[in-house]
Write an enzyme that holds these catalytic residues in place. Structure first.
Site, PDB file in Angstrom:
ATOM      1  N   SER A  76      40.280 -12.695  27.396  1.00  0.00           N
ATOM      2  CA  SER A  76      39.926 -13.976  27.512  1.00  0.00           C
ATOM      3  C   SER A  76      38.483 -13.854  28.411  1.00  0.00           C
ATOM      4  O   SER A  76      38.057 -15.120  28.709  1.00  0.00           O
ATOM      5  CB  SER A  76      40.633 -14.892  27.911  1.00  0.00           C
ATOM      6  N   GLY A  77      37.864 -12.830  28.814  1.00  0.00           N
ATOM      7  CA  GLY A  77      36.876 -12.919  29.690  1.00  0.00           C
ATOM      8  C   GLY A  77      36.952 -12.423  31.016  1.00  0.00           C
ATOM      9  O   GLY A  77      36.176 -12.827  32.049  1.00  0.00           O
ATOM     10  N   THR A  78      38.042 -11.661  31.379  1.00  0.00           N
ATOM     11  CA  THR A  78      38.293 -11.336  32.768  1.00  0.00           C
ATOM     12  C   THR A  78      37.589 -10.498  33.315  1.00  0.00           C
ATOM     13  O   THR A  78      36.908 -10.589  34.587  1.00  0.00           O
ATOM     14  CB  THR A  78      39.737 -10.438  32.633  1.00  0.00           C
ATOM     15  N   THR A  79      36.950  -9.387  32.699  1.00  0.00           N
ATOM     16  CA  THR A  79      35.753  -8.401  32.951  1.00  0.00           C
ATOM     17  C   THR A  79      34.613  -9.255  33.663  1.00  0.00           C
ATOM     18  O   THR A  79      34.156  -8.773  34.554  1.00  0.00           O
ATOM     19  CB  THR A  79      35.662  -7.737  31.906  1.00  0.00           C
ATOM     20  N   HIS A 139      47.247 -11.945  35.117  1.00  0.00           N
ATOM     21  CA  HIS A 139      47.315 -12.651  33.799  1.00  0.00           C
ATOM     22  C   HIS A 139      48.704 -13.642  34.125  1.00  0.00           C
ATOM     23  O   HIS A 139      49.361 -14.081  32.966  1.00  0.00           O
ATOM     24  CB  HIS A 139      47.557 -11.845  32.802  1.00  0.00           C
ATOM     25  N   ARG A 289      33.131  -4.656  23.955  1.00  0.00           N
ATOM     26  CA  ARG A 289      33.120  -4.339  22.562  1.00  0.00           C
ATOM     27  C   ARG A 289      32.052  -5.113  22.062  1.00  0.00           C
ATOM     28  O   ARG A 289      30.850  -4.430  21.602  1.00  0.00           O
ATOM     29  CB  ARG A 289      34.643  -4.942  21.993  1.00  0.00           C
TER      30      ARG A 289
HETATM   31  N1  LIG Z   1      29.734  -9.511  30.594  1.00  0.00           N
HETATM   32  C1  LIG Z   1      30.386  -9.742  29.431  1.00  0.00           C
HETATM   33  N2  LIG Z   1      30.064 -11.223  28.675  1.00  0.00           N
HETATM   34  C2  LIG Z   1      30.472 -11.642  27.734  1.00  0.00           C
HETATM   35  N3  LIG Z   1      31.695 -11.129  27.148  1.00  0.00           N
HETATM   36  C3  LIG Z   1      32.034  -9.755  27.603  1.00  0.00           C
HETATM   37  C4  LIG Z   1      31.584  -9.193  29.061  1.00  0.00           C
HETATM   38  N4  LIG Z   1      32.235  -8.207  29.485  1.00  0.00           N
HETATM   39  C5  LIG Z   1      33.355  -8.165  28.505  1.00  0.00           C
HETATM   40  N5  LIG Z   1      33.368  -9.025  27.298  1.00  0.00           N
HETATM   41  C6  LIG Z   1      34.063  -9.223  26.585  1.00  0.00           C
HETATM   42  O1  LIG Z   1      35.203  -9.816  26.771  1.00  0.00           O
HETATM   43  C7  LIG Z   1      36.524  -9.163  26.101  1.00  0.00           C
HETATM   44  C8  LIG Z   1      37.391  -8.624  26.991  1.00  0.00           C
HETATM   45  O2  LIG Z   1      37.992  -9.336  27.830  1.00  0.00           O
HETATM   46  P1  LIG Z   1      38.859  -8.788  29.205  1.00  0.00           P
HETATM   47  O3  LIG Z   1      37.814  -8.660  30.127  1.00  0.00           O
HETATM   48  O4  LIG Z   1      39.555 -10.253  29.492  1.00  0.00           O
HETATM   49  O5  LIG Z   1      39.673  -7.810  28.760  1.00  0.00           O
HETATM   50  C9  LIG Z   1      35.944  -8.253  25.078  1.00  0.00           C
HETATM   51  O6  LIG Z   1      35.383  -9.181  24.016  1.00  0.00           O
HETATM   52  P2  LIG Z   1      35.313  -8.698  22.691  1.00  0.00           P
HETATM   53  O7  LIG Z   1      36.240  -7.709  22.346  1.00  0.00           O
HETATM   54  O8  LIG Z   1      35.488 -10.029  21.597  1.00  0.00           O
HETATM   55  O9  LIG Z   1      34.076  -8.174  22.314  1.00  0.00           O
HETATM   56  C10 LIG Z   1      34.456  -7.825  25.865  1.00  0.00           C
HETATM   57  O10 LIG Z   1      33.564  -7.510  24.809  1.00  0.00           O
HETATM   58  C1  LIG Z   2      46.737  -6.891  29.850  1.00  0.00           C
HETATM   59  C2  LIG Z   2      45.922  -5.791  29.378  1.00  0.00           C
HETATM   60  C3  LIG Z   2      45.382  -6.028  27.706  1.00  0.00           C
HETATM   61  C4  LIG Z   2      46.604  -5.900  27.061  1.00  0.00           C
HETATM   62  C5  LIG Z   2      47.257  -4.623  27.266  1.00  0.00           C
HETATM   63  C6  LIG Z   2      48.439  -4.584  26.081  1.00  0.00           C
HETATM   64  C7  LIG Z   2      48.258  -5.103  24.879  1.00  0.00           C
HETATM   65  C8  LIG Z   2      49.231  -5.181  23.769  1.00  0.00           C
HETATM   66  C9  LIG Z   2      50.224  -4.381  24.148  1.00  0.00           C
HETATM   67  O1  LIG Z   2      51.327  -4.406  23.285  1.00  0.00           O
HETATM   68  S1  LIG Z   2      52.995  -4.584  23.203  1.00  0.00           S
HETATM   69  O2  LIG Z   2      53.470  -3.143  23.309  1.00  0.00           O
HETATM   70  O3  LIG Z   2      53.152  -5.296  24.637  1.00  0.00           O
HETATM   71  O4  LIG Z   2      53.591  -5.305  21.962  1.00  0.00           O
HETATM   72  C10 LIG Z   2      50.612  -3.755  25.458  1.00  0.00           C
HETATM   73  C11 LIG Z   2      49.716  -3.917  26.467  1.00  0.00           C
HETATM   74  C12 LIG Z   2      49.770  -3.349  27.585  1.00  0.00           C
HETATM   75  C13 LIG Z   2      48.480  -3.131  28.577  1.00  0.00           C
HETATM   76  C14 LIG Z   2      47.776  -4.350  28.378  1.00  0.00           C
HETATM   77  C15 LIG Z   2      46.549  -4.565  29.375  1.00  0.00           C
HETATM   78  C16 LIG Z   2      46.741  -4.302  30.909  1.00  0.00           C
HETATM   79  C17 LIG Z   2      45.490  -4.786  31.464  1.00  0.00           C
HETATM   80  C18 LIG Z   2      44.689  -5.417  30.399  1.00  0.00           C
HETATM   81  O5  LIG Z   2      44.188  -6.754  30.578  1.00  0.00           O
END
Ligand SMILES: Nc1ncnc2c1ncn2[C@@H]1O[C@H](COP(=O)(O)O)[C@@H](OP(=O)(O)O)[C@H]1O
Ligand SMILES: C[C@]12CC[C@@H]3c4ccc(OS(=O)(=O)O)cc4CC[C@H]3[C@@H]1CC[C@@H]2O
Length: 325
Positions: A76-79, A139, A289
Site C-alpha cells: 500500500s505504499g510502505t516503501t 503491518h 513495479r
Molecule cells: N516511490 C514510490 N512512489 C510510488 N509508488 C511506489 C514507490 N515505491 C514503491 N511503490 C509502489 O508501491 C507498491 C509496493 O508497496 P509496498 O512498498 O507497500 O510493498 C508497488 O506498487 P505496484 O505493484 O502497483 O507498482 C510499488 O511499485
Molecule cells: C508483508 C510482505 C508482503 C506480503 C508477503 C506475502 C504475500 C503473500 C503470502 O501468501 S500466503 O502464503 O500467506 O497466502 C505470504 C507473504 C509472506 C511475506 C509477505 C511480505 C513480508 C514483507 C512485505 O511487506
C-alpha cells in the site's frame, strides 16, 4: 536469510518458539497461497513467521513517546512512505542537496526496520539502539498493536491504498516471491480469498477501518494518508505528514527535493533498489513495479474487479471512506 534456500524467511517456519507452535495448533487455519497454511490470530490471517514476529513484538516492544510508526497493509505504499518520512525527519542531518543521501545507497527497508519482520529474524533485537526519533514500520492491525504503542504518545502515520491496486500489487509481488508456489494458484481463487479476508494480513478492509476510526478519534495520534492523494498531490501530503510529526516546513524550505528523491522514478532507478536481496531473502527490485494509480486494469477482469468493489461497498458503507479508481 537463515539458510541456503532461495525461499524468503517469511515463508519459512524454522524460528518458531514452542509457545507459538502450541498457539498455532489451536488457531483456525486455511490453505495459504505461498505457504501451505495461514492462521487467524486476533481477527487477521498470517503466515507462521509473521505471526511469530507479531507475538514477539506484542511481548517485547516498548514504545517511546517520540516514536514514529508507519503502518500499512502490505503493498500500500510502505516503501515510499518509509523513504519520505526517513528523508523528512533527517533532512538537516542528511540534506538532499549534498548528493550523498543514505537513500541513494541503501534500500529504504534497511533504513526503516519492519517491526514484526525484525522480531522474527532476531527475537532479541534491541530497538532502543535505533537513532532518535525512532522510525519503524509494521503491518500489525490496530487491535493487535503492542500495548505501549497505544498507551504512549508515539505517533502513527497510516497509509492506505485502493484495494484493487493493492491486491494486484500483492499478486505480482507474490509471484516474484515464490514463483513455484504460485504456479497453480489461479487469480480467481486469490480474489475470492482476498474478498473473504482470508489472505495475508487480511481482511484488508478491517485493517483500514480500524486505523480510519482511530484517526478520527485521536487525530494527534494517528494520521490517515492515502497512496492516491500522495500520488496526486505529493508536496501537500508530505507537508501534512511533516506537520503531524512535528517537523513542519518553514516558508523558506523546499519540499520538492525530498519529493523528487523519493519518487518512484528516482528510487526505482537506483542500483541499490535494482540489484540484490534484503537479508530476509526478498529481492530489492520486488518493491518497485509500476507505482501507478489504477494499474489493476491490466490484471483484473471486469468481474473480478466488481467482486472487490462489492466487498469494498459492503465493508466501507457508512464509514465515509471512498476510492475513486
Ligand atoms: N516511490 C514510490 N512512489 C510510488 N509508488 C511506489 C514507490 N515505491 C514503491 N511503490 C509502489 O508501491 C507498491 C509496493 O508497496 P509496498 O512498498 O507497500 O510493498 C508497488 O506498487 P505496484 O505493484 O502497483 O507498482 C510499488 O511499485
Ligand atoms: C508483508 C510482505 C508482503 C506480503 C508477503 C506475502 C504475500 C503473500 C503470502 O501468501 S500466503 O502464503 O500467506 O497466502 C505470504 C507473504 C509472506 C511475506 C509477505 C511480505 C513480508 C514483507 C512485505 O511487506
Amino acid at each position: 536469510m537463515s539458510s541456503s534456500s532461495s525461499v524468503p524467511d517469511y515463508l519459512r517456519d524454522e524460528k518458531l518458539t514452542q509457545e507459538t507452535r502450541d498457539l498455532i495448533s489451536s488457531l483456525p487455519s486455511e490453505k495459504g497461497w505461498l505457504v501451505s497454511q495461514i492462521y487467524e490470530f486476533q481477527g487477521r490471517w498470517h503466515t507462521e513467521a509473521l505471526l511469530q514476529g507479531i507475538l514477539t513484538c506484542q511481548k517485547h516492544f516498548k514504545a517511546k513517546d517520540s516514536d514514529i510508526i508507519l503502518v500499512t497493509n502490505p503493498k500500500s505504499g510502505t516503501t515510499w512512505l518509509k523513504s519520505l518520512v526517513f528523508a523528512l525527519i533527517n533532512r538537516h542531518k542528511f540534506p538532499v542537496s549534498s548528493g550523498d543521501h543514505p537513500l541513494l545507497v541503501t534500500n529504504p527497508h534497511l533504513l526503516v526496520p519492519f517491526m514484526e519482520g525484525v522480531y522474527y529474524e532476531s527475537p532479541d533485537f534491541d530497538f532502543s539502539l535505533l537513532p532518535f526519533p525512532r522510525l519503524m514500520n509494521t503491518h500489525i492491525s490496530h487491535l493487535s498493536l503492542p500495548e505501549s504503542v497505544k498507551s504512549s504518545s508515539c505517533q502513527i502515520v497510516y497509509c492506505c491504498r485502493n484495494p484493487k491496486d493493492m491486491f494486484v500489487s500483492l499478486w505480482h509481488f507474490g509471484k516474484k516471491l515464490a514463483p513455484q508456489e504460485t504456479a497453480d494458484y489461479p487469480l480467481e481463487k486469490a480474489v475470492e480469498a482476498f474478498c473473504q479476508g482470508k489472505f495475508i494480513a487480511g481482511p484488508f478492509w478491517d485493517h483500514v477501518l480500524e486505523y480510519w476510526y482511530a484517526s478520527l478519534e485521536n487525530p494527534n495520534k494517528v494520521l490517515f494518508v492515502t497512496y492516491e492523494e500522495l500520488k496526486k498531490q505529493t508536496e501537500v501530503e508530505v507537508k501534512r505528514i511533516a506537520e503531524f510529526i512535528g517537523c513542519g516546513f518553514t516558508a523558506e524550505e523546499e519540499v520538492s527535493e525530498i519529493v523528487k528523491l523519493c519518487s518512484f522514478e528516482s528510487l526505482s532507478r537506483l542500483e541499490v533498489n535494482r540489484q540484490g536481496k534484503l537479508p530476509n531473502g526478498i529481492e530489492t527490485n520486488a518493491f518497485f513495479r509500476k507505482g501507478e494509480i489504477g494499474g489493476w486494469r491490466d490484471t483484473l477482469s471486469e468481474s473480478l474487479a466488481d467482486a472487490i468493489d462489492r466487498t469494498t461497498e459492503e465493508k466501507f458503507g457508512g464509514s465515509g471512506l471512498k476510492f475513486s479508481c
